[in-house]
Design a protein around this motif. Structure first.
Motif, PDB file in Angstrom:
ATOM      1  N   GLY A  50       0.317   7.538 -10.923  1.00 10.31           N
ATOM      2  CA  GLY A  50       0.351   8.945 -11.336  1.00 10.31           C
ATOM      3  C   GLY A  50       0.587   9.879 -10.160  1.00 10.31           C
ATOM      4  N   ARG A  51      -0.121   9.612  -9.054  1.00  8.53           N
ATOM      5  CA  ARG A  51       0.043  10.494  -7.882  1.00  8.53           C
ATOM      6  C   ARG A  51       1.403  10.288  -7.217  1.00  8.53           C
ATOM      7  NH1 ARG A  51      -5.731   9.804  -6.898  1.00  8.53           N
ATOM      8  NH2 ARG A  51      -5.290   8.202  -5.359  1.00  8.53           N
ATOM      9  N   LEU A  52       1.922   9.062  -7.261  1.00  5.87           N
ATOM     10  CA  LEU A  52       3.281   8.840  -6.734  1.00  5.87           C
ATOM     11  C   LEU A  52       4.292   9.640  -7.541  1.00  5.87           C
ATOM     12  CD1 LEU A  52       3.623   4.992  -6.036  1.00  5.87           C
ATOM     13  CD2 LEU A  52       3.476   6.826  -4.352  1.00  5.87           C
ATOM     14  N   GLU A  53       4.089   9.625  -8.884  1.00  9.17           N
ATOM     15  CA  GLU A  53       5.004  10.370  -9.762  1.00  9.17           C
ATOM     16  C   GLU A  53       4.915  11.869  -9.469  1.00  9.17           C
ATOM     17  OE1 GLU A  53       7.216   9.018 -11.704  1.00  9.17           O
ATOM     18  OE2 GLU A  53       6.531   6.940 -11.809  1.00  9.17           O
ATOM     19  N   SER A  54       3.697  12.346  -9.131  1.00  2.00           N
ATOM     20  CA  SER A  54       3.557  13.772  -8.793  1.00  2.00           C
ATOM     21  C   SER A  54       4.355  14.098  -7.545  1.00  2.00           C
ATOM     22  CB  SER A  54       2.105  14.147  -8.519  1.00  2.00           C
ATOM     23  OG  SER A  54       1.328  13.882  -9.603  1.00  2.00           O
ATOM     24  N   THR A  55       4.244  13.239  -6.520  1.00  2.00           N
ATOM     25  CA  THR A  55       5.029  13.480  -5.301  1.00  2.00           C
ATOM     26  C   THR A  55       6.517  13.444  -5.632  1.00  2.00           C
ATOM     27  OG1 THR A  55       3.326  12.374  -3.982  1.00  2.00           O
ATOM     28  CG2 THR A  55       5.439  12.719  -2.913  1.00  2.00           C
ATOM     29  N   LEU A  56       6.891  12.449  -6.435  1.00  2.00           N
ATOM     30  CA  LEU A  56       8.309  12.307  -6.808  1.00  2.00           C
ATOM     31  C   LEU A  56       8.819  13.587  -7.471  1.00  2.00           C
ATOM     32  CD1 LEU A  56      10.496  10.059  -6.756  1.00  2.00           C
ATOM     33  CD2 LEU A  56       9.728   9.383  -9.039  1.00  2.00           C
ATOM     34  N   PRO A  71       5.029   1.547  -7.203  1.00  2.00           N
ATOM     35  CA  PRO A  71       3.580   1.408  -7.050  1.00  2.00           C
ATOM     36  C   PRO A  71       3.233   0.006  -6.552  1.00  2.00           C
ATOM     37  CG  PRO A  71       4.171   2.238  -9.232  1.00  2.00           C
ATOM     38  CD  PRO A  71       5.420   1.727  -8.601  1.00  2.00           C
ATOM     39  N   MET A  72       2.423  -0.070  -5.526  1.00  2.00           N
ATOM     40  CA  MET A  72       2.066  -1.379  -4.966  1.00  2.00           C
ATOM     41  C   MET A  72       0.819  -1.257  -4.100  1.00  2.00           C
ATOM     42  SD  MET A  72       4.545  -4.027  -2.925  1.00  2.00           S
ATOM     43  CE  MET A  72       5.548  -4.339  -4.362  1.00  2.00           C
ATOM     44  N   ASP A  73      -0.046  -2.259  -4.189  1.00  2.00           N
ATOM     45  CA  ASP A  73      -1.205  -2.329  -3.289  1.00  2.00           C
ATOM     46  C   ASP A  73      -0.805  -3.144  -2.064  1.00  2.00           C
ATOM     47  OD1 ASP A  73      -3.558  -2.760  -1.913  1.00  2.00           O
ATOM     48  OD2 ASP A  73      -4.740  -3.219  -3.708  1.00  2.00           O
ATOM     49  N   LEU A  74      -0.625  -2.455  -0.949  1.00  2.00           N
ATOM     50  CA  LEU A  74      -0.134  -3.128   0.262  1.00  2.00           C
ATOM     51  C   LEU A  74      -1.219  -3.932   0.959  1.00  2.00           C
ATOM     52  CD1 LEU A  74       2.180  -0.307   1.676  1.00  2.00           C
ATOM     53  CD2 LEU A  74       2.905  -2.501   0.700  1.00  2.00           C
ATOM     54  N   SER A  75      -2.461  -3.853   0.475  1.00  2.00           N
ATOM     55  CA  SER A  75      -3.506  -4.672   1.088  1.00  2.00           C
ATOM     56  C   SER A  75      -3.552  -6.064   0.452  1.00  2.00           C
ATOM     57  CB  SER A  75      -4.872  -3.996   0.976  1.00  2.00           C
ATOM     58  OG  SER A  75      -5.317  -4.014  -0.363  1.00  2.00           O
ATOM     59  N   GLU A  76      -2.725  -6.281  -0.573  1.00  2.00           N
ATOM     60  CA  GLU A  76      -2.702  -7.608  -1.195  1.00  2.00           C
ATOM     61  C   GLU A  76      -1.871  -8.551  -0.344  1.00  2.00           C
ATOM     62  OE1 GLU A  76      -1.195  -7.127  -5.135  1.00  2.00           O
ATOM     63  OE2 GLU A  76      -3.096  -6.347  -5.911  1.00  2.00           O
ATOM     64  N   GLN A  77      -2.302  -9.807  -0.321  1.00  2.00           N
ATOM     65  CA  GLN A  77      -1.568 -10.832   0.419  1.00  2.00           C
ATOM     66  C   GLN A  77      -0.103 -10.868  -0.039  1.00  2.00           C
ATOM     67  OE1 GLN A  77      -3.871 -12.714   2.354  1.00  2.00           O
ATOM     68  NE2 GLN A  77      -2.051 -13.281   3.535  1.00  2.00           N
ATOM     69  N   GLY A  78       0.825 -10.835   0.898  1.00  2.46           N
ATOM     70  CA  GLY A  78       2.244 -10.971   0.551  1.00  2.46           C
ATOM     71  C   GLY A  78       2.885  -9.701   0.021  1.00  2.46           C
ATOM     72  N   ALA A  79       2.145  -8.578   0.031  1.00  4.28           N
ATOM     73  CA  ALA A  79       2.691  -7.348  -0.564  1.00  4.28           C
ATOM     74  C   ALA A  79       3.947  -6.875   0.170  1.00  4.28           C
ATOM     75  CB  ALA A  79       1.630  -6.243  -0.561  1.00  4.28           C
ATOM     76  N   ALA A  80       3.942  -6.961   1.491  1.00  4.88           N
ATOM     77  CA  ALA A  80       5.095  -6.473   2.257  1.00  4.88           C
ATOM     78  C   ALA A  80       6.353  -7.249   1.876  1.00  4.88           C
ATOM     79  CB  ALA A  80       4.819  -6.599   3.757  1.00  4.88           C
ATOM     80  N   SER A  81       6.220  -8.555   1.743  1.00  3.56           N
ATOM     81  CA  SER A  81       7.382  -9.380   1.362  1.00  3.56           C
ATOM     82  C   SER A  81       7.855  -9.026  -0.049  1.00  3.56           C
ATOM     83  CB  SER A  81       7.032 -10.871   1.418  1.00  3.56           C
ATOM     84  OG  SER A  81       6.698 -11.223   2.723  1.00  3.56           O
ATOM     85  N   ARG A  82       6.885  -8.763  -0.948  1.00  6.50           N
ATOM     86  CA  ARG A  82       7.284  -8.393  -2.321  1.00  6.50           C
ATOM     87  C   ARG A  82       8.009  -7.055  -2.331  1.00  6.50           C
ATOM     88  NH1 ARG A  82       2.348 -10.515  -3.435  1.00  6.50           N
ATOM     89  NH2 ARG A  82       1.312  -8.528  -3.734  1.00  6.50           N
TER      90      ARG A  82
END
Ligand SMILES: NC(=O)c1ccc[n+]([C@@H]2O[C@H](COP(=O)([O-])OP(=O)(O)OC[C@H]3O[C@@H](n4cnc5c(N)ncnc54)[C@H](OP(=O)(O)O)[C@@H]3O)[C@@H](O)[C@H]2O)c1
Length: 275
Positions: A50-56, A71-82
Motif C-alpha cells: 500500500g505504501r509503495l503504491e502511495s509513493t508510486l 513488493p518484497m521483503d529483502l530480509s528473506e533469504q535469497g530475496a536479492a536474487s529473486r
C-alpha cells in the motif's frame, strides 16, 4: 514502456530504470520522488504494498508513468536474487541502484532478540551486498551505471545500544569503497551516503520509545528530502562518500582524531543520558 529489438523494456529515451529499495517511506520515498522529477522511471521496492503504491502515485516527471512497484521483503533469504531475476524476467534494465532499505535494532546487544538482529543484518548487509553485486555486474557489462548505498553516521564508530546496526553500517561504507575501487574505470560509479538523524519512522521502527532520545533525535535531525538530495548530488558528482549535515561532518572529524576505543565510551555516556 517501449520494447527494443531484443524485447528489453527501456524507457522512451532509451534509458533504464532507477531501482530504489525502501521506497515505501522515509528517505527512500524522497529518493524516488526526486529521481522521478529529474526524468527517471522508477522501480520501487519495499514490503508494504500500500505504501509503495502511495509513493508510486506521488511520482511526477516525464517518465513517472513507466514506474512500477515490486513488493518484497529483502530480509528473506535469497530475496536479492529473486528481485534481480524478476527485473531480468520483465526486461527491466536497472542503470541506477539505490540501496536505501535498512532497519535498526536498538538496545543492549546482550538483551537483543537474535532473530531481529539476524533479520536486520540480512537486510542491511546481505541484501545490499548481493543487490550491488547482481546489478553491478550487469552495469559493468554495459559499461555504465550508478550505485548509491545508504550507510549511516553511526557506522563511523562503534555505537553502544546500536552495536549491530552501527556495525552493519560500517560494512556498508567499507563495502561501498571497495566496490568503487574494483569498478573504477568500468563506467560504474559507487557512492555512499552517511546520514545522521533524519526525521522518518526509523526511530519508531527501531523500537526507540524514550521521549528524551526522540526529542534529541528530532532536534538534531534533517528532513528526508534534504538527505535524499545530498545523496543524489553526491552520486551525480561521483563522490566516494558523503556525510549529510555540517554538524555530523564536524562530529565525524572530531571522532576520527581519537583512538577507536574512545568514541564508543563517549557515545555510551551520551546515550545513557537519553534512554
Ligand atoms: N532515519 C535516520 O535517522 C537514519 C540515519 C542514518 C541512516 N539511515 C538509513 O537510511 C535508510 C532509510 O531509512 P529511513 O530513515 O527512511 O527509515 P524508515 O522510514 O524506517 O524507512 C525504511 C524503508 O526501508 C524499508 N524496509 C524495511 N525493512 C525492509 C525489508 N525487510 N525489506 C524491504 N524493505 C524494507 C521500509 O519499507 P517497508 O516497511 O514497506 O518494508 C521503508 O521503506 C536506512 O538504510 C537507514 O539505516 C537512517
Amino acid at each position: 514502456m517501449n520494447g527494443d529489438a531484443n524485447g528489453t523494456m527501456k524507457g522512451r529515451h532509451g534509458e533504464g530504470f532507477a531501482l530504489v529499495t525502501g521506497a515505501s517511506g522515509g528517505i527512500g520515498a524522497e529518493f524516488a520522488l526526486q529521481l522521478a522529477a529529474s526524468g527517471r522511471a522508477l522501480i520501487l521496492v519495499g514490503r508494504n504494498r500500500g505504501r509503495l503504491e502511495s509513493t508510486l502515485g506521488a511520482l511526477r516527471g516525464p517518465r513517472a508513468a513507466e514506474s512500477l512497484a515490486i513488493p518484497m521483503d529483502l530480509s528473506e533469504q535469497g530475496a536479492a536474487s529473486r528481485l534481480h531475476a524478476e527485473c531480468a524476467a520483465r526486461g527491466l534494465v536497472v542503470d541506477t541502484l539505490v540501496n536505501n532499505a535498512g532497519s535498526g535494532v536498538f538496545g543492549a546487544a546482550v538483551d537483543s532478540d537474535p532473530q531481529a538482529v539476524e533479520a536486520m543484518l540480512r537486510l542491511n548487509v546481505e541484501a545490499l551486498a548481493s543487490l550491488s553485486a547482481l546489478f553491478g555486474r550487469d552495469m559493468r557489462s554495459r559499461g555504465s551505471g550508478d550505485i548509491l548505498n545508504v550507510g549511516s553516521f553511526a557506522g563511523l564508530q562503534a555505537t553502544p545500544y546500536f552495536a549491530a546496526y552501527a556495525a552493519s553500517k560500517a560494512f556498508v561504507l567499507d563495502f561501498s569503497l571497495a566496490l568503487r575501487a574494483e569498478l573504477a574505470g568500468t563506467g560504474v560509479n559507487v557512492s555512499c551516503l552517511l546520514p545522521g538523524y533524519v526525521r522518518t519512522a526509523f526511530d519508531a521502527n527501531a523500537g526507540i520509545g524514550s521521549p528524551a532520545y526522540l526529542k534529541f533525535s528530532e532536534a538534531n535531525s534533517l528532513d528526508a528530502a534534504t538527505v535524499a538530495r545530498i545523496g543524489l548530488r553526491a552520486l551525480a558528482r561521483r563522490k566516494s562518500w558523503t556525510i549529510a549535515g555540517a554538524r555530523n561532518r564536524f562530529a565525524a572529524a572530531l571522532f576520527s582524531l581519537l583512538p577507536r576505543s574512545i568514541p564508543p565510551r563517549i557515545m555510551r555516556a551520551a546515550l545513557e543520558r537519553l534512554i
